[in-house]
Write a protein that holds these residues in place. Structure first.
Motif, PDB file in Angstrom:
ATOM      1  N   ASP A  44       0.832  -1.200   0.000  1.00  0.00           N
ATOM      2  CA  ASP A  44       0.000   0.000   0.000  1.00  0.00           C
ATOM      3  C   ASP A  44       0.870   1.255   0.000  1.00  0.00           C
ATOM      4  O   ASP A  44       0.699   2.140   0.815  1.00  0.00           O
ATOM      5  N   ALA A  45       1.809   1.331  -0.919  1.00  0.00           N
ATOM      6  CA  ALA A  45       2.741   2.451  -0.979  1.00  0.00           C
ATOM      7  C   ALA A  45       2.427   3.349  -2.169  1.00  0.00           C
ATOM      8  O   ALA A  45       1.700   2.976  -3.086  1.00  0.00           O
ATOM      9  N   LEU A  46       2.988   4.548  -2.106  1.00  0.00           N
ATOM     10  CA  LEU A  46       3.031   5.430  -3.270  1.00  0.00           C
ATOM     11  C   LEU A  46       4.457   5.385  -3.798  1.00  0.00           C
ATOM     12  O   LEU A  46       5.404   5.439  -3.010  1.00  0.00           O
ATOM     13  N   HIS A  47       4.604   5.308  -5.087  1.00  0.00           N
ATOM     14  CA  HIS A  47       5.915   5.199  -5.712  1.00  0.00           C
ATOM     15  C   HIS A  47       6.172   6.449  -6.545  1.00  0.00           C
ATOM     16  O   HIS A  47       5.409   6.754  -7.463  1.00  0.00           O
ATOM     17  N   MET A  48       7.235   7.168  -6.205  1.00  0.00           N
ATOM     18  CA  MET A  48       7.662   8.352  -6.959  1.00  0.00           C
ATOM     19  C   MET A  48       8.709   7.874  -7.958  1.00  0.00           C
ATOM     20  O   MET A  48       9.745   7.346  -7.558  1.00  0.00           O
ATOM     21  N   ILE A  49       8.433   8.069  -9.223  1.00  0.00           N
ATOM     22  CA  ILE A  49       9.295   7.545 -10.277  1.00  0.00           C
ATOM     23  C   ILE A  49       9.737   8.705 -11.167  1.00  0.00           C
ATOM     24  O   ILE A  49       8.905   9.409 -11.750  1.00  0.00           O
TER      25      ILE A  49
END
Length: 148
Positions: A44-49
């Motif tokens: 349940d993470a947010l991924h900054m790419i």
């Protein structure tokens, strides 16, 4: 350069594999630190790419801190061929901005590698612990108060 933010559930299989490979390469292989790199926090993470010419160049993962009060981010990486281009500063700044936007009023607490302490302090983080070993690497807890 293109920055995107995605929940784990929004990542394609190819995107998640690309991120996982980069994280294992940096945090397990390069740092010679065997540990469970892909963990339950990825559920349940947010991924900054951050991509340069379509290629993964820098990355962070945003999660709720274990105290359920603060937000946190980690797994900060810049792919080897993109180092020395200040992308670490860009991805951390974008990550802080994203947390402030999506989770207003929540302070940010991170566990950073101690050798990066002054880097994180340059964003306004303050040390809130002594140095300790995590997976045999010196770390320190840092906090950024967003409502001061």
């Amino acid at each position: 350069m293109k920055l995107s933010v995605k929940k784990t559930s929004e990542l394609s299989v190819e995107e998640f594999l690309e991120i996982a490979k980069a994280r294992v390469k940096v945090f397990v292989v390069e740092q010679n630190c065997p540990y469970q790199e892909i963990d339950d926090q990825d559920d349940d993470a947010l991924h900054m790419i951050l991509r340069v010419d379509g290629q993964l160049a820098a990355y962070t993962r945003i999660i709720e801190h274990e105290d359920h009060i603060h937000m946190s981010f980690g797994r900060v990486l810049v792919v080897e061929e993109f180092r020395k281009h200040h992308l670490g500063r860009q991805i951390v700044s974008a990550t802080i901005d994203e947390i402030k936007q999506d989770f207003p009023g929540r302070d940010i607490k991170i566990a950073g590698q101690n050798y990066l302490r002054s880097f994180y302090e340059s964003f306004g983080f303050k040390a809130v612990s002594d140095v300790y070993l995590e997976d045999e690497i010196p770390h320190i807890d840092l906090e950024l108060k967003v409502m001061e």
